[in-house]
Every structure is written in C-alpha cells, then in structure tokens.
Design a protein around this motif. Structure first.
Motif, PDB file in Angstrom:
ATOM      1  N   THR A 110      -4.674  -0.993  -8.658  1.00  0.00           N
ATOM      2  CA  THR A 110      -5.258   0.152  -7.955  1.00  0.00           C
ATOM      3  C   THR A 110      -6.477   0.769  -8.637  1.00  0.00           C
ATOM      4  N   GLY A 111      -6.661   0.497  -9.930  1.00  0.00           N
ATOM      5  CA  GLY A 111      -7.703   1.192 -10.677  1.00  0.00           C
ATOM      6  C   GLY A 111      -7.305   2.604 -11.056  1.00  0.00           C
ATOM      7  N   LYS A 112      -6.036   2.967 -10.812  1.00  0.00           N
ATOM      8  CA  LYS A 112      -5.525   4.303 -11.124  1.00  0.00           C
ATOM      9  C   LYS A 112      -4.191   4.163 -11.839  1.00  0.00           C
ATOM     10  N   THR A 113      -3.700   5.287 -12.368  1.00  0.00           N
ATOM     11  CA  THR A 113      -2.390   5.298 -13.007  1.00  0.00           C
ATOM     12  C   THR A 113      -1.517   6.351 -12.335  1.00  0.00           C
ATOM     13  N   PRO A 114      -0.198   6.161 -12.360  1.00  0.00           N
ATOM     14  CA  PRO A 114       0.712   7.156 -11.775  1.00  0.00           C
ATOM     15  C   PRO A 114       0.564   8.518 -12.450  1.00  0.00           C
ATOM     16  N   GLN A 163       3.443  -1.013 -20.040  1.00  0.00           N
ATOM     17  CA  GLN A 163       3.105  -2.243 -19.332  1.00  0.00           C
ATOM     18  C   GLN A 163       3.226  -2.072 -17.819  1.00  0.00           C
ATOM     19  N   ASP A 164       4.162  -1.231 -17.373  1.00  0.00           N
ATOM     20  CA  ASP A 164       4.249  -0.935 -15.947  1.00  0.00           C
ATOM     21  C   ASP A 164       2.960  -0.270 -15.472  1.00  0.00           C
ATOM     22  N   LEU A 165       2.472   0.684 -16.253  1.00  0.00           N
ATOM     23  CA  LEU A 165       1.254   1.387 -15.880  1.00  0.00           C
ATOM     24  C   LEU A 165       0.045   0.445 -15.888  1.00  0.00           C
ATOM     25  N   GLU A 166       0.026  -0.493 -16.818  1.00  0.00           N
ATOM     26  CA  GLU A 166      -1.059  -1.470 -16.857  1.00  0.00           C
ATOM     27  C   GLU A 166      -1.104  -2.278 -15.563  1.00  0.00           C
ATOM     28  N   ILE A 167       0.062  -2.701 -15.082  1.00  0.00           N
ATOM     29  CA  ILE A 167       0.124  -3.474 -13.845  1.00  0.00           C
ATOM     30  C   ILE A 167      -0.373  -2.642 -12.670  1.00  0.00           C
ATOM     31  N   ILE A 168       0.085  -1.395 -12.585  1.00  0.00           N
ATOM     32  CA  ILE A 168      -0.324  -0.527 -11.484  1.00  0.00           C
ATOM     33  C   ILE A 168      -1.826  -0.264 -11.555  1.00  0.00           C
ATOM     34  N   TYR A 169      -2.351  -0.081 -12.769  1.00  0.00           N
ATOM     35  CA  TYR A 169      -3.795   0.123 -12.918  1.00  0.00           C
ATOM     36  C   TYR A 169      -4.571  -1.109 -12.453  1.00  0.00           C
ATOM     37  N   SER A 227       0.798  -1.229   0.000  1.00  0.00           N
ATOM     38  CA  SER A 227       0.000   0.000   0.000  1.00  0.00           C
ATOM     39  C   SER A 227       0.827   1.275   0.000  1.00  0.00           C
ATOM     40  N   PRO A 228       1.881   1.401   0.843  1.00  0.00           N
ATOM     41  CA  PRO A 228       2.649   2.655   0.812  1.00  0.00           C
ATOM     42  C   PRO A 228       3.261   2.945  -0.554  1.00  0.00           C
ATOM     43  N   LEU A 229       3.714   1.909  -1.243  1.00  0.00           N
ATOM     44  CA  LEU A 229       4.310   2.085  -2.567  1.00  0.00           C
ATOM     45  C   LEU A 229       3.249   2.468  -3.593  1.00  0.00           C
ATOM     46  N   LEU A 230       2.118   1.774  -3.571  1.00  0.00           N
ATOM     47  CA  LEU A 230       1.054   2.066  -4.531  1.00  0.00           C
ATOM     48  C   LEU A 230       0.457   3.445  -4.283  1.00  0.00           C
ATOM     49  N   ASP A 231       0.298   3.818  -3.023  1.00  0.00           N
ATOM     50  CA  ASP A 231      -0.222   5.150  -2.706  1.00  0.00           C
ATOM     51  C   ASP A 231       0.719   6.230  -3.225  1.00  0.00           C
ATOM     52  N   LEU A 232       2.024   5.994  -3.079  1.00  0.00           N
ATOM     53  CA  LEU A 232       2.999   6.962  -3.584  1.00  0.00           C
ATOM     54  C   LEU A 232       2.877   7.114  -5.091  1.00  0.00           C
ATOM     55  N   MET A 233       2.643   6.002  -5.784  1.00  0.00           N
ATOM     56  CA  MET A 233       2.573   6.045  -7.240  1.00  0.00           C
ATOM     57  C   MET A 233       1.329   6.741  -7.758  1.00  0.00           C
ATOM     58  N   VAL A 234       0.170   6.460  -7.157  1.00  0.00           N
ATOM     59  CA  VAL A 234      -1.086   6.915  -7.769  1.00  0.00           C
ATOM     60  C   VAL A 234      -1.789   8.040  -7.025  1.00  0.00           C
ATOM     61  N   ASP A 235      -1.419   8.304  -5.776  1.00  0.00           N
ATOM     62  CA  ASP A 235      -2.122   9.326  -4.998  1.00  0.00           C
ATOM     63  C   ASP A 235      -1.276  10.535  -4.651  1.00  0.00           C
ATOM     64  N   ASN A 236       0.032  10.444  -4.810  1.00  0.00           N
ATOM     65  CA  ASN A 236       0.921  11.546  -4.463  1.00  0.00           C
ATOM     66  C   ASN A 236       1.193  12.383  -5.709  1.00  0.00           C
ATOM     67  N   GLU A 280      -8.152   5.274 -19.003  1.00  0.00           N
ATOM     68  CA  GLU A 280      -8.958   4.596 -20.019  1.00  0.00           C
ATOM     69  C   GLU A 280      -8.104   3.726 -20.937  1.00  0.00           C
ATOM     70  N   ASN A 281      -6.819   4.048 -21.058  1.00  0.00           N
ATOM     71  CA  ASN A 281      -5.921   3.239 -21.895  1.00  0.00           C
ATOM     72  C   ASN A 281      -5.742   1.833 -21.347  1.00  0.00           C
ATOM     73  N   TYR A 282      -5.988   1.657 -20.062  1.00  0.00           N
ATOM     74  CA  TYR A 282      -5.661   0.387 -19.405  1.00  0.00           C
ATOM     75  C   TYR A 282      -6.910  -0.335 -18.888  1.00  0.00           C
ATOM     76  N   ARG A 283      -8.050   0.275 -19.105  1.00  0.00           N
ATOM     77  CA  ARG A 283      -9.303  -0.347 -18.672  1.00  0.00           C
ATOM     78  C   ARG A 283      -9.672  -1.458 -19.650  1.00  0.00           C
ATOM     79  N   ASN A 284      -9.966  -2.623 -19.114  1.00  0.00           N
ATOM     80  CA  ASN A 284     -10.277  -3.767 -19.962  1.00  0.00           C
ATOM     81  C   ASN A 284     -11.768  -4.069 -19.872  1.00  0.00           C
ATOM     82  N   VAL A 285     -12.495  -3.770 -20.944  1.00  0.00           N
ATOM     83  CA  VAL A 285     -13.942  -3.982 -20.983  1.00  0.00           C
ATOM     84  C   VAL A 285     -14.228  -5.178 -21.887  1.00  0.00           C
ATOM     85  N   PRO A 286     -14.708  -6.283 -21.341  1.00  0.00           N
ATOM     86  CA  PRO A 286     -14.946  -7.474 -22.178  1.00  0.00           C
ATOM     87  C   PRO A 286     -15.814  -7.190 -23.390  1.00  0.00           C
TER      88      PRO A 286
END
Length: 388
Positions: free
Chosen positions: A96-100, A87-93, A66-75, A193-199
């Motif tokens: 978390t549902g967010k991107t850095p 691909q890094d951003l895809e993993i983080i999304y 959580s501290p690492l993910l919060d730093l990436m997407v909320d700070n 939206e670039n990383y959202r996967n809608v079936p």
C-alpha cells in the motif's frame, strides 16, 4: 467467538471487513514465506475482533484485498493490534505504501510491563491466558495449497488469543500509569520511513573496513545495483552477490569484466554474461562518496576513551537497577548508543533526557555522570545514594 471458514472470495471479505470496521480494535497477523524471494510472499492474513475471526487467503484467484488493506491503513477509528509486528507492517507497506495506524504492539507493551526484552507470542499467551500453544504448524509451508485445517486453526489462534490479551494488557498499563510511555514507541513503529527501501541507501547495511571515499562510492553503486537486480528477479540479495563479495569488489575493483571470473564468490560465467556487464557498468558509473555522506567513526557521539567507557559501564549498571526497580525492560528505557553518548558528554537530542525516560532514568543518569549520585550496597542489595 465466531470462527469463519477460510475466506477466498471478495464479497465475503468485503462483508467481513465492513463488520469488524465497527469494532474499536482488531488483531492482525500474517503468514508469509521469504526464504527464496526478495519480496515477502504473503500467504495468509488472520484478523479478529472481539466477536469474530477469520483467515483470509490472499492467493485465492480473483480475491480483492482492498477492503482489508483500506481498513488497515486508512481507517483511523480502529486500533490495530499486532505482536512483534515489524515484518507484518513491512508487507502491508509493500502493498500500500502506508502502514497501519493507530497501532498497538503487544511485544513492546510487554516490555513496559516487565515481561522481558522480546517476549515471544507463545510465552505471551502462556503468561496472560495460561494456554500453551501447539507449535507443530509453526514451520509449515504456507505457500502450498490447499491449506489443511490444522494450519488454519493454528494461524487463527494467533489472533483469537491476541484479541483476548490486548484489553488485559491495556488495563494493566492503565493501572500502572504506563500507557503514555508507549505512545512514542508505537509512533516510531508506525513510521513508514522504517519500511521504505531506497536502493541508494542499501550500502549502509554492508560491513566494510575502508572509509575511503572512492571505495565507499563504489560500494554505494554496487549495493544499489544489487538491490535493483534482486527486486527485478525477486531473489534474496545474497543470491545475487553476498555482502563480503560486494565489499571485496568495492575495495579491489576488477579492471575488466573478464576479471570477474577470478573473483571469489562469483560464477566464472560473469566474465561474459549480461549480469556481469551490468555490474561493471555500475562500477564505471560510481563516484566517490560525498563528504556529507561519509559515515561517522562513532555514530552520533564522540569517541569515549578509556574513562568514558568506564562511565558508560556505570550507566548501564544504573539502567539495570532502575529497570529492576520499576519492572520495565531496560531496552525500552534506553539503548546502548544513547548511554554511550551521555557518557561522552552529549546532552542534546537524547531520548533518555526527555519525557518519562528522563523521569525514570535520565535524571539519575546525568546526576551519576556529574558526580551527584553514587552506588552503595545496603544489606546485600545494590542501590543508588546521593552524594554530598
């Protein structure tokens, strides 16, 4: 720079994140495996600021990320620096549902500095630092534990070099006045939206010749079904059903589940097993694709025709000249779709007719199309000249 041992416990990670959160920028990279899974398997995260760096083991038992993910997407105070970070951003999304954000991608920045279309990390390090990377651990199995020292050293190098290169690139961008050129590109990369996967949108990635509403409706239903099956089983979608088989079933639907045993690309067991039953249920529920979802024959533009295609070729030649003259990768200035649209008469909503792209290329492109600009050869060098 202080290089920490591999972080495997929550307190050490939280303390590390608290310290680097005070830095104006950090460099981030990940190692992952996805050859045999639908979801990328995050195996290692490397992070550095100008003073310290560490690799973090997300597979360590009980580790709270959580501290690492919060730093990436909320700070919003810390700039996150990646190289070719899609691909890094895809993993983080996915986590978390967010991107850095805010973000700086050195591969995109390199395009603005004339270092090619998609410079690799090794070439970037060589160009800016004169260091040739050891690529011996590049194709290692990052999921296997324990990780050895060579693997960890290799992985941390991805961010320790990046943290040195970033301020150098930033200074060069300031000198050339091109920093503002990248703002739009960085915001585009950050867009969740670039990383959202809608079936229900997965069918758009499957090549199929037909434009019949009933065929495309079946393809939409089948692709959504496959996406959910792949997610549920955590298998690559091609392991469920390959694209060409999916398109074939959509074009020539079986009358009964028993007929699935005759479909090329499917196991004969599908004629009686549960997954075959679910495929047939998806087919039965399919509806013709609505008119407003039908794909255009020529996306975003009318057909070019023979003359229009020649005009597009001239515009691409102009793009090569302009990218050479200002030493910027042509892909950053304009995309083929936009050039074809301009050649076909489109003037609204094109990125090349807005902002710095208009100043550097779009204005001349319009003048060329409308007859106010022509090609000329001067002392063996191709250039543009104004017409009377």
């Amino acid at each position: 720079m202080q290089i920490h041992p591999l972080i495997t416990d929550s307190k050490t990670l939280a303390d590390f994140c608290a310290r680097i959160a005070k830095s104006p920028y950090i460099a981030i990279d990940t190692e992952f495996m996805r050859e045999n899974s639908y979801w990328p398997d995050l195996c290692l995260v490397q992070v550095a600021d100008p003073n310290e760096a560490a690799a973090i083991d997300p597979k360590a038992p009980g580790l709270d990320l959580s501290p690492l993910l919060d730093l990436m997407v909320d700070n919003e105070e810390v700039l996150k620096v990646f190289h070719a970070g899609g691909q890094d951003l895809e993993i983080i999304y996915n986590l978390t549902g967010k991107t850095p954000h805010p973000l700086f991608d050195t591969q995109i920045a390199a395009m603005a500095l004339g270092l090619g279309e998609q410079i690799g990390y090794g070439n970037l390090v060589d160009a800016w630092l004169g260091v040739q990377l050891d690529k011996g651990a590049r194709f290692t199995d990052w999921a296997r534990r324990p990780l050895d020292k060579r693997q960890i050293d290799y992985a941390i190098g991805d961010v320790t070099y990046l943290i040195q290169i970033f301020p150098m690139m930033l200074e060069e961008l300031r000198k050339t006045g091109r920093g503002g050129w990248l703002d739009q590109e960085m915001e585009r990369v950050c867009d969740p939206e670039n990383y959202r996967n809608v079936p229900e949108e997965a069918w758009q990635r499957v090549r199929i010749a037909s434009r019949k509403a009933d065929v495309l409706g079946r393809l939409k239903a089948l692709a959504a079904w496959r996406e959910l099956e792949a997610q549920d089983k955590n298998l690559p979608r091609g392991r469920i059903v390959k694209d060409e088989t999916l398109a074939d079933i959509a074009s020539h639907p079986p009358r009964s589940q028993d007929d699935l045993g005759k479909v090329r690309g499917l196991s004969a067991t599908w004629k009686s097993n549960d997954i075959g039953g679910r495929l047939m249920a998806a087919l039965a529920a399919a509806q013709p694709l609505p008119r407003d979802e039908m794909p255009d024959r020529e996306p975003r533009r009318p057909g070019l025709g023979k003359d229009g295609a020649l005009v597009a070729d001239l515009l691409k030649l102009l793009l090569k000249i302009r990218s050479r003259d200002i030493n910027v990768a042509s892909r950053l200035i304009a995309r083929s779709d936009d050039i074809d649209a301009l050649a076909a008469g489109v003037r609204d909503g094109l990125p090349i007719l807005d902002g710095w792209r208009y100043e550097q290329f779009g204005r001349d492109a319009v003048d060329l199309v409308e007859g106010r600009l022509a090609f000329a050869v001067d002392k063996g060098r191709l250039k543009m000249t104004r017409t009377e």
